[in-house]
Design a protein around this motif. Sequence first.
Motif, PDB file in Angstrom:
ATOM      1  N   VAL A  55      27.068  14.287   8.274  1.00 49.25           N
ATOM      2  CA  VAL A  55      27.307  13.489   9.481  1.00 49.25           C
ATOM      3  C   VAL A  55      26.954  14.300  10.725  1.00 49.25           C
ATOM      4  O   VAL A  55      26.300  13.804  11.654  1.00 49.25           O
ATOM      5  N   ALA A  56      27.382  15.576  10.748  1.00 51.55           N
ATOM      6  CA  ALA A  56      27.094  16.440  11.890  1.00 51.55           C
ATOM      7  C   ALA A  56      25.591  16.640  12.061  1.00 51.55           C
ATOM      8  O   ALA A  56      25.072  16.635  13.190  1.00 51.55           O
ATOM      9  N   GLU A  57      24.861  16.808  10.957  1.00 48.78           N
ATOM     10  CA  GLU A  57      23.410  16.964  11.026  1.00 48.78           C
ATOM     11  C   GLU A  57      22.740  15.716  11.601  1.00 48.78           C
ATOM     12  O   GLU A  57      21.804  15.819  12.414  1.00 48.78           O
ATOM     13  N   SER A  58      23.215  14.551  11.188  1.00 47.91           N
ATOM     14  CA  SER A  58      22.652  13.301  11.689  1.00 47.91           C
ATOM     15  C   SER A  58      22.853  13.181  13.195  1.00 47.91           C
ATOM     16  O   SER A  58      21.921  12.849  13.936  1.00 47.91           O
TER      17      SER A  58
ATOM     18  N   GLU B 159      34.614  14.229  19.027  1.00 50.68           N
ATOM     19  CA  GLU B 159      35.340  13.757  17.834  1.00 50.68           C
ATOM     20  C   GLU B 159      34.971  14.570  16.602  1.00 50.68           C
ATOM     21  O   GLU B 159      35.834  14.997  15.834  1.00 50.68           O
ATOM     22  N   ARG B 160      33.681  14.822  16.405  1.00 49.37           N
ATOM     23  CA  ARG B 160      33.236  15.615  15.251  1.00 49.37           C
ATOM     24  C   ARG B 160      33.648  17.078  15.399  1.00 49.37           C
ATOM     25  O   ARG B 160      34.013  17.732  14.414  1.00 49.37           O
ATOM     26  N   TYR B 161      33.598  17.607  16.608  1.00 47.19           N
ATOM     27  CA  TYR B 161      34.009  18.997  16.858  1.00 47.19           C
ATOM     28  C   TYR B 161      35.490  19.169  16.510  1.00 47.19           C
ATOM     29  O   TYR B 161      35.874  20.162  15.882  1.00 47.19           O
ATOM     30  N   SER B 162      36.288  18.203  16.911  1.00 52.04           N
ATOM     31  CA  SER B 162      37.718  18.269  16.610  1.00 52.04           C
ATOM     32  C   SER B 162      37.954  18.207  15.104  1.00 52.04           C
ATOM     33  O   SER B 162      38.811  18.916  14.568  1.00 52.04           O
TER      34      SER B 162
ATOM     35  N   TYR C   7      33.882  16.699   0.466  1.00 53.36           N
ATOM     36  CA  TYR C   7      34.262  16.211   1.788  1.00 53.36           C
ATOM     37  C   TYR C   7      33.588  17.046   2.881  1.00 53.36           C
ATOM     38  O   TYR C   7      33.072  16.504   3.865  1.00 53.36           O
ATOM     39  N   CYS C   8      33.573  18.385   2.716  1.00 55.07           N
ATOM     40  CA  CYS C   8      32.925  19.264   3.690  1.00 55.07           C
ATOM     41  C   CYS C   8      31.422  19.010   3.737  1.00 55.07           C
ATOM     42  O   CYS C   8      30.806  19.041   4.803  1.00 55.07           O
ATOM     43  N   ARG C   9      30.839  18.738   2.577  1.00 58.93           N
ATOM     44  CA  ARG C   9      29.413  18.444   2.532  1.00 58.93           C
ATOM     45  C   ARG C   9      29.107  17.142   3.276  1.00 58.93           C
ATOM     46  O   ARG C   9      28.098  17.038   3.984  1.00 58.93           O
TER      47      ARG C   9
ATOM     48  N   THR D  24      34.662   3.334  10.615  1.00 60.65           N
ATOM     49  CA  THR D  24      35.446   4.537  10.835  1.00 60.65           C
ATOM     50  C   THR D  24      35.341   4.920  12.308  1.00 60.65           C
ATOM     51  O   THR D  24      34.556   4.329  13.067  1.00 60.65           O
ATOM     52  N   ILE D  25      36.088   5.922  12.703  1.00 63.41           N
ATOM     53  CA  ILE D  25      36.066   6.362  14.101  1.00 63.41           C
ATOM     54  C   ILE D  25      34.668   6.822  14.491  1.00 63.41           C
ATOM     55  O   ILE D  25      34.119   6.399  15.513  1.00 63.41           O
ATOM     56  N   THR D  26      34.068   7.684  13.654  1.00 63.44           N
ATOM     57  CA  THR D  26      32.722   8.178  13.957  1.00 63.44           C
ATOM     58  C   THR D  26      31.719   7.034  13.995  1.00 63.44           C
ATOM     59  O   THR D  26      30.863   6.968  14.887  1.00 63.44           O
ATOM     60  N   ASN D  27      31.817   6.119  13.047  1.00 65.91           N
ATOM     61  CA  ASN D  27      30.848   5.022  12.975  1.00 65.91           C
ATOM     62  C   ASN D  27      30.979   4.034  14.125  1.00 65.91           C
ATOM     63  O   ASN D  27      30.000   3.375  14.497  1.00 65.91           O
ATOM     64  N   ILE D  28      32.171   3.913  14.691  1.00 62.84           N
ATOM     65  CA  ILE D  28      32.337   3.055  15.868  1.00 62.84           C
ATOM     66  C   ILE D  28      31.530   3.613  17.039  1.00 62.84           C
ATOM     67  O   ILE D  28      30.903   2.867  17.802  1.00 62.84           O
TER      68      ILE D  28
END
Length: 329
Positions: A232-235, A116-119, A225-227, A51-55
């Motif tokens: 991801v954000a916590e990690s 990316e996560r903020y967006s 999905y929010c959880r 995924t985008i985040t995982n890249i």
Amino acid sequence: MHTLDNSTLDLEEEDPFWNAFTVIQLIQGILGIIGNIIIIITFMRVKKIRTITNIFILNLSITDFVTAVATIPLPAPNPVPDSLAGDVYCRVIGSNFFAWMAIKASILTMIAVTVERYSSIVSPLRHRGFSMRRAVVIIIFTWVVSIIVNAFSLTISRNVDGSCQEVWQGETFKKFMGTIIFLLTYLIPLTVMIIAYVTMFYVLRKQDRRFRRDGVLGKTNEYSYCRAKRNVAESLFLIVLVFTICWAPDQISFLAQNLAHFDYVNSVVYPYFILLAFCHPITDPIIYVYKNRQFRNAISMAFKRKYKVTVRSDVEQFVPNKNVALHSK
């Protein structure tokens, strides 16, 4: 920029402290290499986790891998020969060009994945502008910028009387560059990232309160999905926080060295601060695996058994033979 001592020949062999320091540094490097290469291999084998985040996380593992390799203690010429080869050695190897390049690429990658996560969390409409191609371009850009910025170290590391030393063009220039490096490559980006994650957690908390108020907590796909986004954000926040803590003593001491007459590199605290700083290539893979079932399942599937992957929005769910809800730990 300061030189990291990753050689063994210039350490006093009879000094048990330096022997222990070298061994610990070697262990750190090996653990960093092993941990991050597991993550990299997992990405290579489990294609659908890209995924985008995982890249961006993959690129963080690559930067950590390069950092770990670059900090492995190696034999060094003593004295450094007064030749072109000796000069190149001091400018490239003696200055630890590759380690600092990877560290700067790591910081830039953390900034990119934070944006990316903020967006995704705060401005979901803008997040639609993120694509896999754009993520790859950003990653290439982080490496190019890191190489260009770190090229400065090639100009100040010289062979002086058979040893690699930093040669500055005056005290004023040294203080100016030391302050700029500290602000632009450590304090400002990490402060901004921490503020961004605090904002993200505030928004996610508001969403959680809305779910509780509406009485749909844990009952909808939107809540799941929010959880997942929160996990991801916590990690990622933990990665930024650990990086900040690990590097704080070294970076503050380096700034003090440039601003005042403090010989940090030859001080008693230097080896301890360096060992702390280079804990982050080891901790990052641990955070990925500990905080995210996605990575635990992916590693298991990549090294042990066949798998199938189902994709839900921008969050990957790894399902060995049956559907299992994605959640942390």
